[in-house]
Design an enzyme around this catalytic site. Structure first.
Site, PDB file in Angstrom:
ATOM      1  N   CYS A 284      -9.854  -9.142   0.612  1.00 26.51           N
ATOM      2  CA  CYS A 284      -9.642 -10.587   0.705  1.00 26.51           C
ATOM      3  C   CYS A 284     -10.475 -11.223   1.810  1.00 26.51           C
ATOM      4  O   CYS A 284     -10.638 -12.428   1.857  1.00 26.51           O
ATOM      5  CB  CYS A 284      -8.164 -10.886   0.929  1.00 26.51           C
ATOM      6  SG  CYS A 284      -7.456  -9.997   2.313  1.00 26.51           S
TER       7      CYS A 284
ATOM      8  N   GLN B 138       0.808  -1.217   0.000  1.00 25.21           N
ATOM      9  CA  GLN B 138       0.000   0.000   0.000  1.00 25.21           C
ATOM     10  C   GLN B 138       0.846   1.274   0.000  1.00 25.21           C
ATOM     11  O   GLN B 138       0.303   2.374  -0.053  1.00 25.21           O
ATOM     12  CB  GLN B 138      -0.935   0.007   1.217  1.00 25.21           C
ATOM     13  CG  GLN B 138      -1.913  -1.140   1.272  1.00 25.21           C
ATOM     14  CD  GLN B 138      -3.003  -1.066   0.216  1.00 25.21           C
ATOM     15  OE1 GLN B 138      -3.283  -0.008  -0.335  1.00 25.21           O
ATOM     16  NE2 GLN B 138      -3.647  -2.198  -0.055  1.00 25.21           N
TER      17      GLN B 138
END
Length: 358
Positions: free
Chosen positions: A304, A168
């Site tokens: 996820c 990220q």
């Protein structure tokens, strides 16, 4: 539709798409060669990969090697399993499941606690037999920036390696120093299905998947010139416009925090990547909210874990109750998001929350 799920994946940059197209040739073309073949088409494909390797390496610390993988999950597995056996792997409580689950499966796993602001507490000690420390740079659920330099120092002092999940962070902020760093192309406007593990100069790890040993004898499997060329182009563009993207994200953050002023921010608002707004509202039914705002693409947690029914381990780790965690949403925005989209999304989300009597 309004897309506000940049932590799950980012839109493919036009330059990345263009870079991929040559290497997707069909019959009659010259771009479909195997990059590991010795003939001219193979050498051309290999040259494209090596150019992309340089483009990706330009955003890492100086020196070291870039090993291409199928994504960050493979890169993280390679780092954790390939860097040694025995001893303890110390991981922060808010790591991605690709780190947490792999560390637990690899042997002894020690969990490092985090503070309420979402930062991993640097005052805690490492087990004496720690061989590897894993602390991510930017959390994927709440966006908090971790004290990675201090954790790298602590790992060195303990004669352990330091591995950082920079998925990220890469392409958005300067990537931290580490022994190993994992990234994924689709988080910085590249294609899905390709990532990389960076190894500092002089560090060798063993392969965990046997085969042809195409990547320095460490990672086996035929590389995809198309995916890697797209990743390289995305990295090049991210480097060139990092300051521009950062200024744009700050503008979006300021407007978003104004519009969601009645919501509570999860984690630090300062030690944070401002393209991630994770917020909660007491009593909120998130499933109903997402149904009422179906034209807005946002998340109730990490992508996820969607549909698992599990409470976010990240939100629990920073001290939120199950009820607070389940009343939280994550809005992710970036390069291609407009202020007008933030305003329209806020209007719809706030109106839907008020219908719930909140």
């Amino acid at each position: 539709m309004i897309y506000l799920d940049y932590q799950a994946t980012t839109p493919l940059a036009p330059d990345a798409r263009d870079a991929m197209m040559r290497w997707l040739d069909g019959p009659g073309g010259t771009g479909f060669g195997n990059p590991h073949s010795p003939h001219r088409m193979g050498r051309q494909a290999k040259a494209a990969i090596e150019m992309a390797r340089e483009q990706v390496a330009a955003l890492f610390p100086a020196g070291g090697r870039v090993i291409f993988t199928s994504g960050a999950t493979e890169a993280l597995n390679l780092a954790i399993r390939g860097s040694g056996e025995g001893g303890t792997v110390s991981v922060s409580a808010i790591e991605h499941s690709a780190v947490l689950d792999t560390a637990q499966d690899a042997g002894k796993c020690h969990i490092l606690n985090v503070a309420k602001d979402g930062q991993c507490n640097t005052k805690q000690d490492l087990p004496a037999d720690t061989r590897l420390v894993c602390v991510m740079q930017v959390n994927n659920e709440i966006g908090t920036i971790q004290p990675t330099l201090e954790w790298h120092r602590k790992a060195k002092a303990a004669n352990a390696l330091y591995m950082c999940d920079a998925v990220q962070a890469y392409g958005k902020i300067e990537v931290t120093s580490a022994d190993m760093i994992a990234i994924s192309a689709h988080k910085f406007h590249g294609p899905k299905g390709v990532g990389a593990l960076w190894l500092r100069e002089g560090l060798d790890i063993k392969e965990v998947q046997t085969g042809g040993g195409q990547e320095f004898g460490i990672r086996s499997g035929t590389l995809s010139p198309a995916l890697i060329a797209g990743m390289g182009a995305a990295a090049k563009e991210a480097k060139e416009r990092m300051e521009q993207d950062r200024d744009h994200v700050e503008k979006l953050w300021r407007r978003a925090t104004e519009l969601f002023g009645k919501w509570e921010i999860n984690g630090s608002a300062e030690a944070r990547y401002h393209g991630n707004l994770n917020i909660r509202r007491k009593g909120l039914d998130v499933n109903r909210l997402m149904s009422d705002c179906r034209d807005i693409m946002f998340s109730a947690g990490s992508a996820c874990a969607s549909g698992s029914g599990r409470t976010s381990h990240v939100l629990e780790a920073i001290g939120l109750s199950k009820a607070q965690a389940k009343s939280s949403i994550r809005l992710g925005f970036g390069r291609y998001t407009t202020v007008e989209e933030i305003e329209e999304a806020a209007d719809q989300i706030n109106a839907a929350a008020e219908v719930q009597g909140l």
